[in-house]
Write an enzyme that holds these catalytic residues in place. Structure first.
Site, mmCIF file in Angstrom:
data_model
loop_
_atom_site.group_PDB
_atom_site.id
_atom_site.type_symbol
_atom_site.label_atom_id
_atom_site.label_comp_id
_atom_site.label_asym_id
_atom_site.label_seq_id
_atom_site.Cartn_x
_atom_site.Cartn_y
_atom_site.Cartn_z
ATOM 1 N N LYS A 1 -10.980 -5.902 -4.267
ATOM 2 C CA LYS A 1 -12.051 -4.969 -4.587
ATOM 3 C C LYS A 1 -11.521 -3.603 -4.962
ATOM 4 O O LYS A 1 -12.213 -2.794 -5.550
ATOM 5 C CB LYS A 1 -13.062 -4.877 -3.451
ATOM 6 C CG LYS A 1 -12.505 -4.534 -2.073
ATOM 7 C CD LYS A 1 -13.672 -4.379 -1.090
ATOM 8 C CE LYS A 1 -13.489 -5.094 0.226
ATOM 9 N NZ LYS A 1 -12.554 -4.457 1.138
ATOM 10 N N LYS B 1 0.833 -1.206 0.000
ATOM 11 C CA LYS B 1 0.000 0.000 0.000
ATOM 12 C C LYS B 1 0.864 1.251 0.000
ATOM 13 O O LYS B 1 0.503 2.259 -0.592
ATOM 14 C CB LYS B 1 -0.971 -0.014 1.179
ATOM 15 C CG LYS B 1 -1.929 -1.190 1.086
ATOM 16 C CD LYS B 1 -3.309 -0.948 1.657
ATOM 17 C CE LYS B 1 -4.219 -2.079 1.182
ATOM 18 N NZ LYS B 1 -5.515 -2.149 1.778
ATOM 19 N N LYS C 1 -3.945 -11.454 -6.104
ATOM 20 C CA LYS C 1 -5.257 -11.827 -5.585
ATOM 21 C C LYS C 1 -6.354 -10.906 -6.114
ATOM 22 O O LYS C 1 -6.099 -9.747 -6.466
ATOM 23 C CB LYS C 1 -5.242 -11.832 -4.057
ATOM 24 C CG LYS C 1 -5.284 -10.476 -3.414
ATOM 25 C CD LYS C 1 -5.761 -10.545 -1.961
ATOM 26 C CE LYS C 1 -6.019 -9.120 -1.482
ATOM 27 N NZ LYS C 1 -6.833 -8.965 -0.325
HETATM 28 P P1 ATP Z 1 -8.724 -4.236 -0.520
HETATM 29 O O1 ATP Z 1 -8.786 -4.563 -1.975
HETATM 30 O O2 ATP Z 1 -9.404 -2.944 -0.165
HETATM 31 O O3 ATP Z 1 -7.373 -4.411 0.097
HETATM 32 P P2 ATP Z 1 -9.801 -6.813 0.020
HETATM 33 O O4 ATP Z 1 -10.575 -7.124 -1.201
HETATM 34 O O5 ATP Z 1 -8.513 -7.490 0.252
HETATM 35 O O6 ATP Z 1 -9.647 -5.250 0.198
HETATM 36 P P3 ATP Z 1 -10.695 -6.951 2.812
HETATM 37 O O7 ATP Z 1 -11.818 -6.156 3.346
HETATM 38 O O8 ATP Z 1 -9.335 -6.488 3.146
HETATM 39 O O9 ATP Z 1 -10.812 -7.101 1.210
HETATM 40 O O10 ATP Z 1 -10.863 -8.451 3.208
HETATM 41 C C1 ATP Z 1 -11.999 -9.064 3.746
HETATM 42 C C2 ATP Z 1 -11.746 -10.553 3.855
HETATM 43 O O11 ATP Z 1 -11.733 -11.139 2.560
HETATM 44 C C3 ATP Z 1 -10.381 -10.905 4.468
HETATM 45 O O12 ATP Z 1 -10.530 -12.007 5.330
HETATM 46 C C4 ATP Z 1 -9.534 -11.269 3.289
HETATM 47 O O13 ATP Z 1 -8.529 -12.178 3.634
HETATM 48 C C5 ATP Z 1 -10.555 -11.898 2.358
HETATM 49 N N1 ATP Z 1 -10.161 -11.773 0.959
HETATM 50 C C6 ATP Z 1 -9.963 -10.636 0.271
HETATM 51 N N2 ATP Z 1 -9.620 -10.885 -1.011
HETATM 52 C C7 ATP Z 1 -9.610 -12.234 -1.129
HETATM 53 C C8 ATP Z 1 -9.330 -13.129 -2.211
HETATM 54 N N3 ATP Z 1 -8.998 -12.695 -3.407
HETATM 55 N N4 ATP Z 1 -9.396 -14.459 -1.991
HETATM 56 C C9 ATP Z 1 -9.744 -14.903 -0.780
HETATM 57 N N5 ATP Z 1 -10.013 -14.133 0.272
HETATM 58 C C10 ATP Z 1 -9.959 -12.807 0.125
#
Ligand code: ATP
Ligand code: LTN
Length: 331
Positions: free
Chosen positions: A198, A113, A195
Site C-alpha cells: 500500500k 525501510k 510484493k
Molecule cells: P506497507 O506497504 O505500509 O509496508 P503492507 O501493505 O505490507 O504495508 P501491512 O499493514 O504491513 O501492509 O500488512 C497487513 C497484513 O497484510 C500483513 O499480514 C501482511 O503480511 C499482509 N500483506 C501485505 N501485503 C501483502 C501482499 N502483497 N500479499 C499478501 N499479504 C500481504
C-alpha cells in the site's frame, strides 16, 4: 476445553490493498467461529513512519470499518486500537531488554525501510518487531494469520517467548504463524518481483479495496505481463501467474480450470474478465464499508468494547510479567 487464540494486526498506514485482503483479512473472518480472535489496528506501529495526524485518525477508523466489511463479526471477534491498550507499549519495553541488537539488525523489513528512509531512521523502526512480539504474546496467542512477509517477525516473537520462559519460568505461549498457501503473497502489478504494497509510490502497482470500477479496470489493463502471449501458470511468466492467482482467489475457481478456460484466448480478454471478477468481489465490501462509515457511533461502540475486552486479557499477562521480572506490585 478453552478455545485457541488467534491474534493479528494491520497498520493504518495507508488504504488497504487486495494484497492485505487476500494475504490476511480474508482469513481473519474464517477463523472466528473456531477460535478466540483478536484483531488489532496497530496505530503505534504506523507512527514509525511520518503520519499526518488527521489522516491517521481517519485511516484507523477505515481499517476498523474494512475489518467488519470483510466479514469480521464484532460479536465474535475482539476488534480494537492498539493505542487503547497501554499494555502493548509496556510489554514491548520489557521485551526490548531481552532482545539482541543483532537480531533486529537482521530483520529484512528494517533493512528495506532503512534504505528507503535514511534521513529519518528512527529507533521505532528498529524496535518495531519487538512491539509486534508484545502484541502477540500479551494474548497467549496460538496462531497468527499473516502474509509470508511477516515470517521473520513471527520467528522473533517465538524466540522472545522462549527466552523469557527460560529465564523466568513458563509465562508465554509460543505462537505459530498461519500462512495462507498461495494467497500468501500477492505481487505488485507493475513489478511481479516485489510484493503489492500500500505504500508503493506507483499507484498502478496496487488495487485498493476501495478503488472504483474504472480504477480497477485501468490498473488491471496496465498490469505488466510478458510477450509469450499464452495463458499459462508458470514461474517464467510471473506477472501472469500473479494475475491468475488473484483471479482464482476472488472467484474461488481452481487455477487449472481458469488456465484451461482461457487457453488460446489473448491476455486482453483475460484481463477484462479479471477486472470484472475483482469488481464483483469488492462490491459487497465497499457497500458495507460506506454503510458503516455513515454509522460512526456503531464503529465507536465496537472499538470501545473491544479495548475493554482486550485489556482484560492483556493485563493478566502483563501482571505476570511484571511480577516475574521483579517489580513491586502496586496492590
Ligand atoms: P506497507 O506497504 O505500509 O509496508 P503492507 O501493505 O505490507 O504495508 P501491512 O499493514 O504491513 O501492509 O500488512 C497487513 C497484513 O497484510 C500483513 O499480514 C501482511 O503480511 C499482509 N500483506 C501485505 N501485503 C501483502 C501482499 N502483497 N500479499 C499478501 N499479504 C500481504
Ligand atoms: N507488522 C505487521 C503488522 C502487525 C501485526 C502485529 C501482525 C503489527 N503487530 C501482530 C500480526 C500480529 C505488518 O506489517 N503486517
Amino acid at each position: 476445553m478453552e478455545r485457541k487464540v488467534v491474534f493479528s494486526g494491520v497498520q493504518p498506514s495507508g488504504s488497504l490493498t487486495i494484497g492485505n485482503y487476500i494475504g490476511a483479512i480474508k482469513n481473519f473472518a474464517t477463523l472466528q467461529d473456531e477460535y478466540d480472535c483478536f484483531y488489532c489496528i496497530v496505530d503505534l506501529h504506523a507512527i514509525t513512519v511520518p503520519q499526518v495526524p488527521k489522516d491517521l485518525r481517519k485511516r484507523s477508523l477505515d481499517v476498523l470499518a474494512l475489518y467488519v466489511a470483510c466479514g469480521i463479526d464484532p460479536d465474535k471477534s475482539t476488534l480494537f486500537m492498539q493505542s487503547h491498550v497501554p499494555a502493548h507499549a509496556e510489554l514491548s519495553w520489557v521485551l526490548n531488554t531481552i532482545t539482541y541488537m543483532g537480531q533486529l539488525n537482521r530483520m529484512t523489513q528494517f533493512k528495506d525501510k532503512a534504505r528507503k528512509s535514511e534521513e529519518n531512521l528512527n529507533a521505532g523502526l528498529f524496535t518495531y518487531p519487538v512491539l509486534m512480539a508484545a502484541d502477540i504474546l500479551l494474548y497467549q496467542t496460538d496462531f497468527v494469520p499473516v502474509g509470508d512477509d511477516q515470517k521473520q517477525h513471527i520467528e522473533l516473537a517465538r524466540d522472545l517467548a522462549e527466552r523469557f520462559n527460560n529465564r523466568y519460568s513458563e509465562t508465554f505461549k509460543v505462537p505459530q504463524g498461519l500462512y495462507n498457501e498461495f494467497g500468501a503473497r500477492i505481487m505488485s502489478l507493475q513489478n511481479p518481483e516485489v510484493k503489492m504494497s500500500k505504500s508503493d509510490a506507483d499507484e498502478n502497482a496496487f488495487i485498493l479495496l476501495l478503488d472504483d470500477k474504472d480504477a480497477i479496470r485501468r490498473k488491471v489493463k496496465r498490469a505488466v505481463t510478458d510477450s509469450e502471449g499464452v495463458i499459462a501458470y508458470r514461474d517464467e511468466q510471473p506477472g501472469l501467474k500473479n494475475l491468475i492467482n488473484i483471479y482464482s482467489l476472488f472467484s474461488n475457481e481452481k487455477v487449472e480450470s481458469i488456465v484451461n478456460r482461457y487457453e488460446g484466448v489473448g491476455y486482453g480478454k483475460f484481463k477484462e474478465d479479471l477486472a470484472e471478477v475483482i469488481i464483483e468481489g469488492l462490491l459487497p465490501i465497499q457497500e458495507k464499508y460506506h454503510y458503516l462509515m455513515n454509522n460512526k457511533d456503531y464503529l465507536e461502540e465496537i472499538y470501545k468494547k473491544g479495548a475493554d475486552k482486550a485489556e482484560y486479557h492483556a493485563m493478566k499477562t502483563l501482571r505476570k510479567v511484571y511480577k516475574k521480572v521483579g517489580f513491586i506490585p502496586r496492590r
